[in-house]
Design an enzyme around this catalytic site. Structure first.
Site, PDB file in Angstrom:
ATOM      1  N   ASP A 148      -3.392   3.481   4.725  1.00 50.81           N
ATOM      2  CA  ASP A 148      -3.627   2.679   5.934  1.00 50.81           C
ATOM      3  C   ASP A 148      -2.777   3.150   7.103  1.00 50.81           C
ATOM      4  O   ASP A 148      -2.774   2.524   8.164  1.00 50.81           O
ATOM      5  CB  ASP A 148      -3.388   1.194   5.662  1.00 50.81           C
ATOM      6  CG  ASP A 148      -1.938   0.862   5.372  1.00 50.81           C
ATOM      7  OD1 ASP A 148      -1.190   1.755   4.907  1.00 50.81           O
ATOM      8  OD2 ASP A 148      -1.534  -0.296   5.603  1.00 50.81           O
ATOM      9  N   ASP A 184      -0.075   7.478   4.598  1.00 55.37           N
ATOM     10  CA  ASP A 184      -0.651   6.836   3.422  1.00 55.37           C
ATOM     11  C   ASP A 184      -2.025   6.294   3.794  1.00 55.37           C
ATOM     12  O   ASP A 184      -2.521   6.544   4.901  1.00 55.37           O
ATOM     13  CB  ASP A 184       0.268   5.751   2.861  1.00 55.37           C
ATOM     14  CG  ASP A 184       0.470   4.591   3.822  1.00 55.37           C
ATOM     15  OD1 ASP A 184       0.252   4.777   5.039  1.00 55.37           O
ATOM     16  OD2 ASP A 184       0.854   3.497   3.378  1.00 55.37           O
ATOM     17  N   SER A 203      -3.103  -0.085   1.152  1.00 55.88           N
ATOM     18  CA  SER A 203      -2.066   0.881   1.508  1.00 55.88           C
ATOM     19  C   SER A 203      -2.143   2.153   0.667  1.00 55.88           C
ATOM     20  O   SER A 203      -3.134   2.872   0.695  1.00 55.88           O
ATOM     21  CB  SER A 203      -0.704   0.197   1.384  1.00 55.88           C
ATOM     22  OG  SER A 203       0.327   1.015   1.884  1.00 55.88           O
ATOM     23  N   ASP A 228       0.391   3.161   7.816  1.00 57.78           N
ATOM     24  CA  ASP A 228       1.559   2.447   8.346  1.00 57.78           C
ATOM     25  C   ASP A 228       2.858   3.123   7.912  1.00 57.78           C
ATOM     26  O   ASP A 228       3.937   2.695   8.287  1.00 57.78           O
ATOM     27  CB  ASP A 228       1.547   0.966   7.951  1.00 57.78           C
ATOM     28  CG  ASP A 228       1.730   0.728   6.456  1.00 57.78           C
ATOM     29  OD1 ASP A 228       1.636   1.694   5.670  1.00 57.78           O
ATOM     30  OD2 ASP A 228       1.956  -0.434   6.074  1.00 57.78           O
TER      31      ASP A 228
END
Length: 444
Positions: free
Chosen positions: A238, A236, A100, A240
């Site tokens: 990833d 960010d 992340s 999400d």
């Protein structure tokens, strides 16, 4: 929290806490548990741009095919896309290789079930127990690996089902954090008609989240101002989560996004139970702004996992965190940065007001967070210490109706976090610091 799984999968420094051997075991036993040992499970694997992604992908794949699993490789793609693809191709599970918003030295492995939801604690515990016990299972030779053609097309088609996605006339700056969205997001918004300036889109395996992305918005703010853009969007690593910057260079955090999206859904009669699910760390200004537009808020513990649990339990369709995890349950089963950005740009497109004017519809109260350094053994003792509790009660009475007090132990560090919101920044600093000092003196 178990030995391997935390609140968001297995995460750690690559080569130390998270090794290729552990990844192999997670793939092997994860596939075994998810198939209940009775069929060849189909599992989608996606990843972000970290240099450790390839060896972890190889280890996971080897583990899955060792028990007859069918691996579908989606390559570099946002986390929420894996949840969508797992549903669309009727897979047994999806796995994301990402840490992340953390630096490149970290990586993680997160599972989704076939419906696109994060695995339950029970299933994670079963996988973990198999690894710890080194459960004996038979190797199989009928496993397989394939590369999914155009995985981004499946994801984008899913998003565009619920939105017009005509952003012509909008000039935007897009920060991809040198992460999983660096290819898909610029292409998507340009094809939707937006005039897009892109930063943070040149990953080299080690620069993910490094000075770019939703945890570092200075460059985005500067570019929005210099490019005279209508809005800036940051993901960010990833993708999400999503945060934004308005046309005056000021941050639009997750609370403000939840207010704008919640008010829009309420206006359209689509906000279920007129309620938005937030965490205890959301700003009191969000509660006030939601109330002003006829909505309610329900609070959970910190973590999008807990937000989603509450949404599913009570039938809500919007929830999220100040950090930019926004869950639009009518569209996806997890936090989705691209979906959040689409929702925000749709509002901006339909409005005559600027992004700065829309953002100012919610007033964020000053918020102070001070950490009291204690020990892991004593960090919950503030709950039973009479002197600390007496002072907390006094502070709560002082801010009643004009602010908020939240005291909570850290889940990962020997700290008690003292958070106070109110109107006077200097008063907040003084009271929070004094309360943290008292907790340290009593519990250290």
């Amino acid at each position: 929290m178990g030995k391997f799984f935390g609140t968001d999968g297995v995460r750690g420094v690559f080569g130390e806490e998270l090794t290729t051997e552990l990844a192999y075991q997670l793939g092997r036993y994860g596939a075994y548990i998810l198939s209940e040992g009775s069929h060849n499970p189909k599992i989608v694997i996606g990843k972000d741009t970290r240099i450790s992604g390839d060896p972890l992908e190889k280890a996971l794949t080897d583990g899955i095919i060792s028990v007859g699993g069918k691996v579908v490789l989606a390559g570099v793609i946002p986390t929420p896309a894996v949840a969508v693809i797992a549903r669309e191709i009727k897979a047994d599970a999806g796995i994301v290789i990402s840490a992340s918003h953390n630096p490149y030295q970290f990586n993680g492995i997160k599972f989704f079930n076939g419906a696109g939801y994060k695995l339950s604690d029970d299933v994670e515990n079963q996988i973990e127990k198999c690894i710890i016990d080194q459960l004996t299972i038979n190797d199989r030779t009928d496993g397989s690996v394939e590369t999914l053609e155009q995985p981004e097309k499946i994801y984008v088609e899913h998003i565009t089902k619920g939105f017009a996605c005509d952003f012509s006339g909008i000039r935007m700056v897009l920060d991809c954090a040198n992460g999983a969205s660096y290819r898909i997001a610029p292409k998507f918004f340009r094809e939707a008609g937006a005039d897009v300036v892109v930063i943070g889109h040149e990953p080299d395996g080690k620069n993910i989240n490094d000075g770019y992305g939703s945890t570092c918005l200075d460059k985005l703010s500067d570019h929005v101002l210099s490019e005279k853009a209508d809005i800036g969007i940051a993901f960010d690593g990833d993708a999400d989560r999503c945060l934004a910057v308005d046309n005056e260079g000021r941050i639009i955090d997750g609370d403000k996004i939840l207010h704008l999206v919640g008010a829009k859904l309420k206006q359209e009669g689509r906000l279920k139970k007129d309620t938005v699910v937030v965490t205890v760390m959301s700003n009191i200004g969000l509660d006030i702004a939601l109330k002003d537009c006829g909505c309610k808020s329900v609070k959970t513990n910190v973590g999008d996992r807990y937000v989603l649990e509450e949404m599913l339990k009570e039938g809500y369709n919007l929830g999220g965190e100040q950090s930019g995890h926004v869950i639009l349950l009518d569209h996806n089963t997890t936090g989705d940065g691209l979906l959040t950005a689409v929702s925000l740009l749709t509002i901006l497109k339909e409005e005559t007001r600027t992004s700065a004017e829309l953002s100012s519809l919610m007033t964020s109260y000053p918020q102070v967070l001070v950490n009291a350094k204690v020990t892991n053994q004593t960090k919950n003792d503030y709950l039973t210490d009479e002197i600390i509790q007496k002072r907390i009660t006094e502070v709560e009475k002082h801010f009643d109706g004009q602010g908020r007090v939240l005291i909570r132990p850290s889940g990962t560090e020997p700290l008690v976090r003292v958070m106070i919101e109110g109107k006077d920044q200097s008063e907040l600093n003084r009271i929070a610091t004094d309360l943290a000092k008292l907790i340290e003196e009593r519990l250290a």
